[in-house]
Each structure stands twice: as structure tokens, then as C-alpha cells.
Design a protein around this motif. Sequence first.
Motif, PDB file in Angstrom:
ATOM      1  N   GLN A  41       0.827  -1.210   0.000  1.00  0.00           N
ATOM      2  CA  GLN A  41       0.000   0.000   0.000  1.00  0.00           C
ATOM      3  C   GLN A  41       0.862   1.261   0.000  1.00  0.00           C
ATOM      4  O   GLN A  41       0.484   2.273  -0.584  1.00  0.00           O
ATOM      5  N   GLY A  42       2.021   1.197   0.647  1.00  0.00           N
ATOM      6  CA  GLY A  42       2.951   2.323   0.599  1.00  0.00           C
ATOM      7  C   GLY A  42       3.418   2.598  -0.819  1.00  0.00           C
ATOM      8  O   GLY A  42       3.529   3.753  -1.244  1.00  0.00           O
TER       9      GLY A  42
ATOM     10  N   HIS B 160       0.538   4.120  -2.837  1.00  0.00           N
ATOM     11  CA  HIS B 160       0.400   5.535  -2.492  1.00  0.00           C
ATOM     12  C   HIS B 160       1.499   6.367  -3.152  1.00  0.00           C
ATOM     13  O   HIS B 160       1.237   7.435  -3.732  1.00  0.00           O
TER      14      HIS B 160
ATOM     15  N   ALA C 296       0.780   6.521  -6.864  1.00  0.00           N
ATOM     16  CA  ALA C 296      -0.408   7.343  -7.105  1.00  0.00           C
ATOM     17  C   ALA C 296      -0.092   8.831  -6.979  1.00  0.00           C
ATOM     18  O   ALA C 296      -0.592   9.647  -7.759  1.00  0.00           O
ATOM     19  N   ARG C 297       0.741   9.187  -6.005  1.00  0.00           N
ATOM     20  CA  ARG C 297       1.121  10.607  -5.853  1.00  0.00           C
ATOM     21  C   ARG C 297       1.924  11.088  -7.059  1.00  0.00           C
ATOM     22  O   ARG C 297       1.736  12.213  -7.534  1.00  0.00           O
TER      23      ARG C 297
ATOM     24  N   THR D  77      -8.272  10.237  -7.869  1.00  0.00           N
ATOM     25  CA  THR D  77      -7.504   9.051  -8.239  1.00  0.00           C
ATOM     26  C   THR D  77      -8.192   7.841  -7.638  1.00  0.00           C
ATOM     27  O   THR D  77      -8.390   7.774  -6.424  1.00  0.00           O
TER      28      THR D  77
ATOM     29  N   LEU E 146      -8.141   3.994  -6.607  1.00  0.00           N
ATOM     30  CA  LEU E 146      -7.199   2.943  -6.233  1.00  0.00           C
ATOM     31  C   LEU E 146      -8.011   1.697  -5.924  1.00  0.00           C
ATOM     32  O   LEU E 146      -8.838   1.712  -5.021  1.00  0.00           O
TER      33      LEU E 146
ATOM     34  N   VAL F 259      -4.129   2.141 -10.366  1.00  0.00           N
ATOM     35  CA  VAL F 259      -4.038   3.559 -10.040  1.00  0.00           C
ATOM     36  C   VAL F 259      -4.630   4.265 -11.255  1.00  0.00           C
ATOM     37  O   VAL F 259      -3.994   4.344 -12.304  1.00  0.00           O
TER      38      VAL F 259
END
Length: 167
Positions: free
Chosen positions: A85-86, A89, A92-93, A104, A106, A122
Motif C-alpha cells: 500500500q505504501g 500511495h 499514485a502521488r 484518483t 485505487l 491507479v
Amino acid sequence: MSGGDRRVAMDLAGYERRVRTGRCFICAFVAGEPGYEHVLVYDDGVHVAWLNRYPTLRGYTLVAPRRHVEDVVGGLGPEEYLAMQGVVHLVARAVAEVVRPERTYLLSLGSMQGNAHVHWHVAPLPPGVPYGEQQYRALMAERGILDLAPGEFEALGADIRAALERP
């Protein structure tokens, strides 16, 4: 879908046949097998992220563990899940920095019947898409996929990789 992007029809029957009867495309991609090339945007040795070959949204990226895992809940321990998940994220950023979406999405999709290797989508929704064309409708290949030239894929991938390298 609105937004002016060129779209082309996707061979959905051929796609379904490949994912249900063929090699795991993620394992083949990670192994570097011919025919399974994708534009890689992230690789930390445990996880990989790449541009979706059949994007319905500009910047649509997939994130997966390198090792073949088929159960998002039972196949990953708590630490592995949180690490994944990190990465989702982080990617995605970077995608959001490049394509500036309104939202966005997910989500983890796939099935034991096809695309069994756990992966996250994503999916950056561009601003101005009418509500009736958002959410799952924005992800549906039945509405066509973006007609991006190979150079456009590479440039977009390079932009996302550059965003990932910034602090």
C-alpha cells in the motif's frame, strides 16, 4: 468519455481469452519475456509499477508484487500488505503530480479465473468528466481505450519516473 482523448475499440474477447488461458502477464513482464513488455515506472526489487497497456485514463498505472500472489488478503502478511500500500500511495502521488486528476481511483481487481496475480489499479480521473462517465464507467474498456502512440507511453512513463525521483 469526455476530454478529447482519441479512443480505439479493444478486442475484449481476445483479451479475456489471453488472461484466462495464457501465462500470468505480470510474471511474464517481470521475467522480461518477449510480448509482455510494458512501460516500467517503478521497481524496488519487491514491487513493480507500469503503465496499463490498455488505458481508459491517461496515466492509468498498475502496481504489483514481483512474486506471484493470488490472494490480496490471505497471500500477503500484514507487513507485506502495508508495504504494498505504501508503494501504491507513492506511485499514485507521482501519477497525480504528472496528470493532475480530479480524483484518483485505487482498487485491486482481477480474478482467480483470469489476471490472478494481485495488482492494484491507479486510475487518475481527469477533471471535467461528467458524473455519469466517472467511477467504474471510467475504467470500462468497453467504452474504448486511449489511442496513445508508443512515444506518448514512453514520455508519460518518463514523467512519472521523474516525479517518483523527486523528494
